[in-house]
Write a protein that holds these residues in place. Sequence first.
Motif, PDB file in Angstrom:
ATOM      1  N   LEU A 198      74.237 159.984  73.465  1.00 34.78           N
ATOM      2  CA  LEU A 198      73.008 159.191  73.534  1.00 34.78           C
ATOM      3  C   LEU A 198      73.140 158.009  74.484  1.00 34.78           C
ATOM      4  O   LEU A 198      74.199 157.386  74.584  1.00 34.78           O
TER       5      LEU A 198
ATOM      6  N   TYR B 127      68.704 154.104  74.800  1.00 40.75           N
ATOM      7  CA  TYR B 127      67.382 154.327  74.192  1.00 40.75           C
ATOM      8  C   TYR B 127      67.471 155.295  73.013  1.00 40.75           C
ATOM      9  O   TYR B 127      66.462 155.741  72.486  1.00 40.75           O
ATOM     10  N   ASN B 128      68.716 155.662  72.658  1.00 36.52           N
ATOM     11  CA  ASN B 128      68.971 156.633  71.588  1.00 36.52           C
ATOM     12  C   ASN B 128      68.372 158.004  71.868  1.00 36.52           C
ATOM     13  O   ASN B 128      67.924 158.708  70.959  1.00 36.52           O
ATOM     14  N   THR B 129      68.370 158.370  73.154  1.00 36.64           N
ATOM     15  CA  THR B 129      67.976 159.715  73.568  1.00 36.64           C
ATOM     16  C   THR B 129      69.122 160.316  74.381  1.00 36.64           C
ATOM     17  O   THR B 129      69.997 159.598  74.870  1.00 36.64           O
TER      18      THR B 129
ATOM     19  N   HIS C  33      60.223 165.736  77.802  1.00 35.95           N
ATOM     20  CA  HIS C  33      60.193 164.987  76.542  1.00 35.95           C
ATOM     21  C   HIS C  33      61.615 164.549  76.203  1.00 35.95           C
ATOM     22  O   HIS C  33      62.563 165.304  76.421  1.00 35.95           O
ATOM     23  N   PRO C  34      61.773 163.360  75.632  1.00 36.85           N
ATOM     24  CA  PRO C  34      63.119 162.908  75.263  1.00 36.85           C
ATOM     25  C   PRO C  34      63.702 163.769  74.142  1.00 36.85           C
ATOM     26  O   PRO C  34      62.977 164.366  73.345  1.00 36.85           O
ATOM     27  N   ILE C  35      65.025 163.812  74.119  1.00 36.56           N
ATOM     28  CA  ILE C  35      65.749 164.558  73.094  1.00 36.56           C
ATOM     29  C   ILE C  35      66.492 163.533  72.240  1.00 36.56           C
ATOM     30  O   ILE C  35      67.220 162.691  72.761  1.00 36.56           O
ATOM     31  N   HIS C  36      66.285 163.606  70.925  1.00 36.75           N
ATOM     32  CA  HIS C  36      66.839 162.612  69.999  1.00 36.75           C
ATOM     33  C   HIS C  36      68.037 163.173  69.240  1.00 36.75           C
ATOM     34  O   HIS C  36      68.281 164.380  69.233  1.00 36.75           O
ATOM     35  N   GLN C  37      68.733 162.289  68.537  1.00 31.08           N
ATOM     36  CA  GLN C  37      69.911 162.702  67.786  1.00 31.08           C
ATOM     37  C   GLN C  37      69.565 163.668  66.661  1.00 31.08           C
ATOM     38  O   GLN C  37      70.384 164.506  66.282  1.00 31.08           O
ATOM     39  N   THR C  38      68.356 163.611  66.149  1.00 33.56           N
ATOM     40  CA  THR C  38      67.962 164.534  65.075  1.00 33.56           C
ATOM     41  C   THR C  38      67.568 165.911  65.608  1.00 33.56           C
ATOM     42  O   THR C  38      67.223 166.795  64.829  1.00 33.56           O
ATOM     43  N   ASP C  39      67.629 166.091  66.936  1.00 33.78           N
ATOM     44  CA  ASP C  39      67.230 167.358  67.554  1.00 33.78           C
ATOM     45  C   ASP C  39      68.415 168.281  67.787  1.00 33.78           C
ATOM     46  O   ASP C  39      69.544 167.838  67.967  1.00 33.78           O
TER      47      ASP C  39
ATOM     48  N   ASP D 235      63.382 169.393  66.337  1.00 35.09           N
ATOM     49  CA  ASP D 235      63.693 168.382  65.334  1.00 35.09           C
ATOM     50  C   ASP D 235      64.216 169.116  64.108  1.00 35.09           C
ATOM     51  O   ASP D 235      63.511 169.928  63.501  1.00 35.09           O
TER      52      ASP D 235
END
Length: 184
Positions: free
Chosen positions: A22, A25-27, A66-72, A98
């Motif tokens: 990450l 921005y946490n993405t 689209h951004p990719i997050h830690q929950t993804d 997600d």
Amino acid sequence: MTGKRAKESLVINTDQVMINDLNNYNTLFGGVLMKKLDNNATLSARRHARVKECVTASTDSIDFLHPIHQTDSVCVESFVSYTGNKSMEIFCKVIAEDMITGERRMAATAFLTFVALDEHKQAVKVPKVIPETEEEKFLYQSGEERAKRRRFRRDHSAELTRIIGLEKPWEKGVDEHDQISKLG
């Protein structure tokens, strides 16, 4: 040389997003995704050409949608979408899911170009690709236009490399360095 169906080169890789992947921005870091794309595309190229080595000739485009997050989770799909005589265009799509809600979204798309090499590191002819699905046919039909843009960009890059210098900035003349400093 006969053709091969696009789906014969399909590579699918799903991974989770780790905290060290990450950015602030946490993405997911773009560079981390680019590495995943290059790894997947290399396997698609090798699967299509059935050679020991394929090299990345260019990363033609990466569109971060689209951004990719830690929950993804991150699913990268790649396949040969168009071929020249000795080059292969690899299309990659990135689907983020997600893991809590199950929502899926197209996070990125990319086109990379690869060349297959023989045991002497020389480029070899590659099989034509045979598109079957609507997606494959669309990518194949628009492939020649992308190949023309790649040739134009490659010619432009060759011209640029003849013009730009390799000198270290601190070795340039004082007047030239002062001009550069004023521009920055």
